[in-house]
Motif scaffolding. Structure first.
Motif, mmCIF file in Angstrom:
data_model
loop_
_atom_site.group_PDB
_atom_site.id
_atom_site.type_symbol
_atom_site.label_atom_id
_atom_site.label_comp_id
_atom_site.label_asym_id
_atom_site.label_seq_id
_atom_site.Cartn_x
_atom_site.Cartn_y
_atom_site.Cartn_z
ATOM 1 N N UNK A 85 -4.315 15.765 -5.377
ATOM 2 C CA UNK A 85 -3.363 14.845 -5.726
ATOM 3 C C UNK A 85 -3.944 13.569 -6.614
ATOM 4 N N UNK A 86 -5.294 13.318 -6.319
ATOM 5 C CA UNK A 86 -5.815 12.049 -7.048
ATOM 6 C C UNK A 86 -6.363 12.833 -8.538
ATOM 7 N N UNK A 87 -6.607 14.031 -8.678
ATOM 8 C CA UNK A 87 -7.103 14.869 -9.928
ATOM 9 C C UNK A 87 -6.079 14.695 -10.823
ATOM 10 N N UNK A 88 -4.819 14.989 -10.115
ATOM 11 C CA UNK A 88 -3.432 14.876 -11.050
ATOM 12 C C UNK A 88 -3.075 13.432 -11.473
ATOM 13 N N UNK A 89 -3.354 12.628 -10.637
ATOM 14 C CA UNK A 89 -2.962 11.185 -11.138
ATOM 15 C C UNK A 89 -4.010 10.656 -12.181
ATOM 16 N N UNK A 90 -5.159 11.060 -12.359
ATOM 17 C CA UNK A 90 -6.304 10.547 -13.014
ATOM 18 C C UNK A 90 -5.958 11.490 -14.489
ATOM 19 N N UNK A 91 -5.436 12.795 -14.303
ATOM 20 C CA UNK A 91 -5.072 13.295 -15.511
ATOM 21 C C UNK A 91 -4.117 12.718 -16.214
ATOM 22 N N UNK A 98 -13.548 13.760 -8.052
ATOM 23 C CA UNK A 98 -12.289 14.609 -8.232
ATOM 24 C C UNK A 98 -11.644 13.694 -9.513
ATOM 25 N N UNK A 99 -11.521 12.507 -9.321
ATOM 26 C CA UNK A 99 -11.085 11.665 -10.447
ATOM 27 C C UNK A 99 -11.672 11.638 -11.712
ATOM 28 N N UNK A 100 -12.843 12.075 -11.888
ATOM 29 C CA UNK A 100 -13.472 12.249 -13.350
ATOM 30 C C UNK A 100 -13.019 13.490 -13.635
ATOM 31 N N UNK A 101 -13.255 14.584 -12.731
ATOM 32 C CA UNK A 101 -12.939 15.931 -13.096
ATOM 33 C C UNK A 101 -11.474 16.091 -13.602
ATOM 34 N N UNK A 102 -10.559 15.565 -12.918
ATOM 35 C CA UNK A 102 -8.977 15.268 -13.213
ATOM 36 C C UNK A 102 -8.875 14.917 -14.429
ATOM 37 N N UNK A 103 -9.633 13.893 -14.841
ATOM 38 C CA UNK A 103 -9.061 13.273 -16.134
ATOM 39 C C UNK A 103 -9.361 14.186 -17.295
ATOM 40 N N UNK A 104 -10.180 15.030 -17.252
ATOM 41 C CA UNK A 104 -10.610 15.718 -18.507
ATOM 42 C C UNK A 104 -10.154 17.157 -18.469
ATOM 43 N N UNK A 105 -9.832 17.632 -17.242
ATOM 44 C CA UNK A 105 -9.250 18.976 -17.155
ATOM 45 C C UNK A 105 -8.067 19.054 -16.586
ATOM 46 N N UNK A 106 -6.966 19.522 -17.309
ATOM 47 C CA UNK A 106 -5.792 19.796 -16.954
ATOM 48 C C UNK A 106 -5.663 21.076 -16.364
ATOM 49 N N UNK A 107 -5.859 21.285 -15.085
ATOM 50 C CA UNK A 107 -5.582 22.493 -14.360
ATOM 51 C C UNK A 107 -4.685 22.833 -13.774
ATOM 52 N N UNK A 108 -3.737 23.892 -14.076
ATOM 53 C CA UNK A 108 -2.553 23.924 -13.584
ATOM 54 C C UNK A 108 -2.580 24.647 -12.242
ATOM 55 N N UNK A 109 -3.871 25.197 -11.790
ATOM 56 C CA UNK A 109 -3.991 25.343 -10.376
ATOM 57 C C UNK A 109 -3.851 24.290 -9.470
ATOM 58 N N UNK A 164 0.904 -1.240 -0.122
ATOM 59 C CA UNK A 164 -0.015 -0.123 -0.212
ATOM 60 C C UNK A 164 0.943 1.311 0.005
ATOM 61 N N UNK A 165 1.892 1.086 0.905
ATOM 62 C CA UNK A 165 2.995 2.341 0.985
ATOM 63 C C UNK A 165 3.447 2.398 -0.186
ATOM 64 N N UNK A 166 4.073 1.465 -1.081
ATOM 65 C CA UNK A 166 4.660 1.644 -2.365
ATOM 66 C C UNK A 166 3.480 2.014 -3.481
ATOM 67 N N UNK A 167 2.517 1.574 -3.348
ATOM 68 C CA UNK A 167 1.419 2.027 -4.273
ATOM 69 C C UNK A 167 1.498 3.539 -4.192
ATOM 70 N N UNK A 168 1.596 4.220 -3.135
ATOM 71 C CA UNK A 168 1.513 5.473 -3.240
ATOM 72 C C UNK A 168 2.923 6.119 -3.593
ATOM 73 N N UNK A 169 3.889 5.569 -3.133
ATOM 74 C CA UNK A 169 5.054 6.288 -3.511
ATOM 75 C C UNK A 169 5.529 6.131 -4.983
ATOM 76 N N UNK A 170 5.378 4.868 -5.670
ATOM 77 C CA UNK A 170 5.504 4.902 -6.992
ATOM 78 C C UNK A 170 4.361 5.417 -8.086
ATOM 79 N N UNK A 171 4.661 6.612 -8.452
ATOM 80 C CA UNK A 171 3.398 7.179 -9.157
ATOM 81 C C UNK A 171 3.921 7.902 -10.550
ATOM 82 N N UNK A 172 3.269 8.903 -10.857
ATOM 83 C CA UNK A 172 3.723 9.484 -12.130
ATOM 84 C C UNK A 172 5.033 10.171 -11.974
#
Length: 466
Positions: free
Chosen positions: A182-188, A414-425, A87-95
């Protein structure tokens, strides 16, 4: 009412706010955190007697001794040591293991990889301290579920209003940084990779990812542990094998690559030439910052998983936690760097995910894009699961069990929104809140360093009673 004008004004305001947040985030990371985190790692390395060297073998033995793709199901009493590490590595190893590495190489040169290694080496001692203290102060909620994490050892370090404030501040920052933004970023990252590789609409990818994530979230800790113990070894195997094939195919460039890494750490211009404008300070800054952002040592995220591992002594999970940092940086991040350097993809002018795709395309052709997309899916989706779980632990702390379903629903949206909107903010705010949650965590770690030493020596290794 002119809706187009209102929309344009909102976009302009968002861009302006994103710029302000980026300045604040860069200041926090570049001028405070990279020094605080490295100094913290050095501090715990010395206080714990180079635990990452002396106990590395034990950590490996416990990892492989507990390895099981179909382990005993997690329960309200916690999960197995291996499930906690997964579970820890799942979070550590990301984009960050792909895009973060690419950013470090482009901005800091090959020498940035050396500073990544150095930061990870010291970070292994920090995460050991985090894990044993999280074990020491884990507790049970009103429903009898084992819970733990930095909020509990922060409260223990300062048993007053200041401690309560620090714990609350940490919880809010983590929920915002990881659970939501953070999860918006990952889904994006997932939707971007699949759109580039396969042309699949981003919203379609987002809906699929959200549906699968919701299924896992609703299964609670039992389902989260079951998924991570399978997905983490699978994604690691796919990426390691795929990367090694590329590196071996370019084996003639390996010696020169390591020369460039070590030489570039102290004299980047000797490797890149004066025109590149990269200095030793920039190599250090980008290497340390991206390395720590990836392995999360000292940030207070992974202790949530290590806290609920079912072990005999806190030290048992501490040594396993160190291996998580080793896998993230010395294996996954290093393989990414070697692929990009041995293929000379860094000279292509590409950046971020495109740089990784360029490197893998050099051997795999058009399949290189698909390979990166598949790996990005595993990396980012596993991070969504891990970060959701960390946020859930803090939602329980702040609001109790009754708020967990509402929190899960917000994360799915957040996952859905993040996937289609790349918001710099959103990206910049995630970086900022990710950074500021480090401070209360490190303050508590230092305050409890004496106890950490006693636990390490076996002088106070008792675990909370059920």
């Amino acid at each position: 009412m002119d809706l187009d004008l209102i929309w344009d004004n909102l976009v302009t305001a968002s861009d302006q706010l994103a710029g302000v947040v980026k300045i604040a985030s860069d200041f926090v990371w570049d001028n405070i955190l990279i020094y605080v985190l490295v100094l913290g790692g050095i501090f715990f390395t010395v206080r714990l007697g180079f635990v990452q060297v002396r106990k590395f073998g034990e950590g490996c033995r416990r990892l492989f001794g507990g390895f099981n793709l179909f382990g005993k199901k997690a329960s309200k009493d916690g999960m197995s040591s291996f499930q906690a590490l997964a579970t820890a590595i799942a979070a550590q190893v990301g984009t960050g293991n792909i895009t973060g590495c690419a950013t470090a190489l482009v901005s800091g040169g090959p020498g940035a990889i050396f500073w990544m290694w150095l930061a990870a080496f010291f970070g292994m001692a920090t995460i050991y301290a985090e894990a044993i203290l999280a074990q020491r102060f884990k507790t049970k909620d009103e429903n009898g579920h084992v819970v733990g994490g930095p909020v509990y050892y922060i409260r223990a370090a300062f048993q007053n209003k200041f401690g309560k404030f620090l714990a609350g501040f940490f919880s809010v920052a983590l929920i915002l940084a990881l659970g939501f933004m953070g999860n918006m970023v990952q889904s994006n990252s997932i939707s971007d990779a699949f759109y580039t590789a396969f042309g699949i609409p981003k919203i379609a990818v987002g809906l699929i990812v959200a549906a699968v994530a919701a299924f896992i979230f609703l299964g609670g800790v039992k389902r989260i542990a079951s998924v991570t113990e399978k997905i983490v070894p699978l994604m690691a195997a796919i990426y390691i094998v795929g990367s090694l094939i590329v590196i071996i195919a370019n084996w003639r460039n390996i010696p020169a690559t390591f020369v460039h890494i070590f030489q570039g750490a102290f004299n980047p211009q000797a490797v890149l030439g004066g025109a590149a404008g990269i200095t030793m300070r920039e190599a250090m800054r980008y290497g340390v910052a991206r390395g720590l952002f990836s392995n999360e040592a000292g940030m207070g995220s992974t202790p949530h998983a290590h806290a609920i591992a079912k072990v005999d002594k806190p030290q048992d999970q501490g040594v396993v936690a160190m291996i998580g940092v080793f896998i993230d940086t010395f294996i996954v991040l290093t393989l990414t760097a070697l692929v990009m350097l041995t293929t000379n993809a860094v000279d292509s002018g590409a950046q971020g995910t495109a740089l990784a795709q360029t490197a893998f395309r050099s051997l795999y052709g058009s399949f290189g894009n698909a390979f990166v997309a598949i790996c990005m899916f595993f990396f980012a989706f596993s991070t969504i699961i891990g970060w959701y779980f960390f946020g859930e632990q803090n939602v329980r702390y702040l609001f109790g069990q009754k708020a967990v379903k509402a929190y899960a629903a917000i994360v799915v949206v957040c996952v859905v929104i993040g996937s289609c909107l790349k918001l710099d903010l959103v990206w910049n705010m995630a970086d900022f809140f990710n950074g500021i949650m480090v401070l209360p965590n490190l303050i508590a770690l230092v305050a409890l360093s004496g106890l950490a030493v006693r636990i390490h020596k076996g002088e106070d290794d008792r675990l909370p009673q059920p």
